[in-house]
Design a protein around this motif. Structure first.
Motif, PDB file in Angstrom:
ATOM      1  N   ASP A 145      -0.930   9.009   2.783  1.00  0.00           N
ATOM      2  CA  ASP A 145      -2.123   8.232   3.058  1.00  0.00           C
ATOM      3  C   ASP A 145      -2.704   8.718   4.384  1.00  0.00           C
ATOM      4  O   ASP A 145      -1.971   9.114   5.289  1.00  0.00           O
ATOM      5  CB  ASP A 145      -1.786   6.748   3.129  1.00  0.00           C
ATOM      6  CG  ASP A 145      -3.014   5.905   3.341  1.00  0.00           C
ATOM      7  OD1 ASP A 145      -3.235   5.473   4.496  1.00  0.00           O
ATOM      8  OD2 ASP A 145      -3.750   5.690   2.371  1.00  0.00           O
ATOM      9  N   TYR A 148       0.725   8.982 -11.133  1.00  0.00           N
ATOM     10  CA  TYR A 148      -0.598   8.848 -10.516  1.00  0.00           C
ATOM     11  C   TYR A 148      -1.622   8.530 -11.593  1.00  0.00           C
ATOM     12  O   TYR A 148      -1.779   9.260 -12.575  1.00  0.00           O
ATOM     13  CB  TYR A 148      -1.013  10.123  -9.786  1.00  0.00           C
ATOM     14  CG  TYR A 148      -2.302   9.956  -9.025  1.00  0.00           C
ATOM     15  CD1 TYR A 148      -3.512  10.429  -9.546  1.00  0.00           C
ATOM     16  CD2 TYR A 148      -2.325   9.296  -7.817  1.00  0.00           C
ATOM     17  CE1 TYR A 148      -4.692  10.247  -8.856  1.00  0.00           C
ATOM     18  CE2 TYR A 148      -3.502   9.105  -7.122  1.00  0.00           C
ATOM     19  CZ  TYR A 148      -4.692   9.582  -7.644  1.00  0.00           C
ATOM     20  OH  TYR A 148      -5.859   9.399  -6.967  1.00  0.00           O
ATOM     21  N   GLU A 194       0.816  -1.197   0.000  1.00  0.00           N
ATOM     22  CA  GLU A 194       0.000   0.000   0.000  1.00  0.00           C
ATOM     23  C   GLU A 194       0.856   1.257   0.000  1.00  0.00           C
ATOM     24  O   GLU A 194       1.983   1.276   0.509  1.00  0.00           O
ATOM     25  CB  GLU A 194      -0.943   0.019   1.215  1.00  0.00           C
ATOM     26  CG  GLU A 194      -0.243   0.072   2.555  1.00  0.00           C
ATOM     27  CD  GLU A 194      -1.213   0.093   3.732  1.00  0.00           C
ATOM     28  OE1 GLU A 194      -2.405  -0.181   3.541  1.00  0.00           O
ATOM     29  OE2 GLU A 194      -0.743   0.395   4.846  1.00  0.00           O
ATOM     30  N   LYS A 229      -4.168   5.891  -8.456  1.00  0.00           N
ATOM     31  CA  LYS A 229      -3.344   5.575  -7.296  1.00  0.00           C
ATOM     32  C   LYS A 229      -1.888   5.789  -7.705  1.00  0.00           C
ATOM     33  O   LYS A 229      -1.572   5.845  -8.899  1.00  0.00           O
ATOM     34  CB  LYS A 229      -3.570   4.143  -6.817  1.00  0.00           C
ATOM     35  CG  LYS A 229      -3.229   3.066  -7.827  1.00  0.00           C
ATOM     36  CD  LYS A 229      -3.477   1.692  -7.257  1.00  0.00           C
ATOM     37  CE  LYS A 229      -3.111   0.600  -8.256  1.00  0.00           C
ATOM     38  NZ  LYS A 229      -3.315  -0.756  -7.669  1.00  0.00           N
TER      39      LYS A 229
END
Length: 123
Positions: free
Chosen positions: A60, A101, A45, A104
């Motif tokens: 994040d 990007y 992630e 994501k």
């Protein structure tokens, strides 16, 4: 570009660690750089990204306010300062180069990943 991450370790909850990632190429300053992490049994992630000059950063939500990404283009190095660590931050942390990007963040090439450094936060 070859990336060498370091700085991981074992720390108690509430503690701090600083990760470093040294890049081999002189074109380091032309890349957006970032950090990702992968906990056991989970997908990798996104954690944080920094622009070429270092003036723009994005995090994040899970780490915002606790982690700080920075870079030193003279040293071809990107850093991740991690404060107020939690057990759920336990993971292998990877740096990545030339982030793009498309819904994501992801590195432009599959070989633009560092080797990973283990961060373990005990409760």
């Amino acid at each position: 570009v070859q990336l060498q991450a370091s700085g991981g370790g074992l720390v108690q909850a509430g503690g701090s660690l600083r990760l470093s990632c040294a890049a081999s190429r002189q074109t380091f300053s032309t890349f957006y750089m970032g950090w990702f992490r992968q906990a056991p049994g989970k997908e990798r992630e996104f954690v944080a990204v920094i622009s070429r000059s270092g003036t723009a950063t994005y995090y994040d939500e899970s780490v915002k306010g606790r982690f700080t990404i920075s870079r030193d283009n003279a040293k071809n190095t990107v850093y991740l300062q991690m404060n107020s660590l939690k057990p759920e931050d336990t993971a292998v942390y990877y740096c990545a180069a030339d982030l793009r990007y498309g819904g994501k963040w992801y590195p432009a090439r599959s070989d633009y990943w560092g080797q990973g450094t283990q961060v373990t936060v005990s409760s």
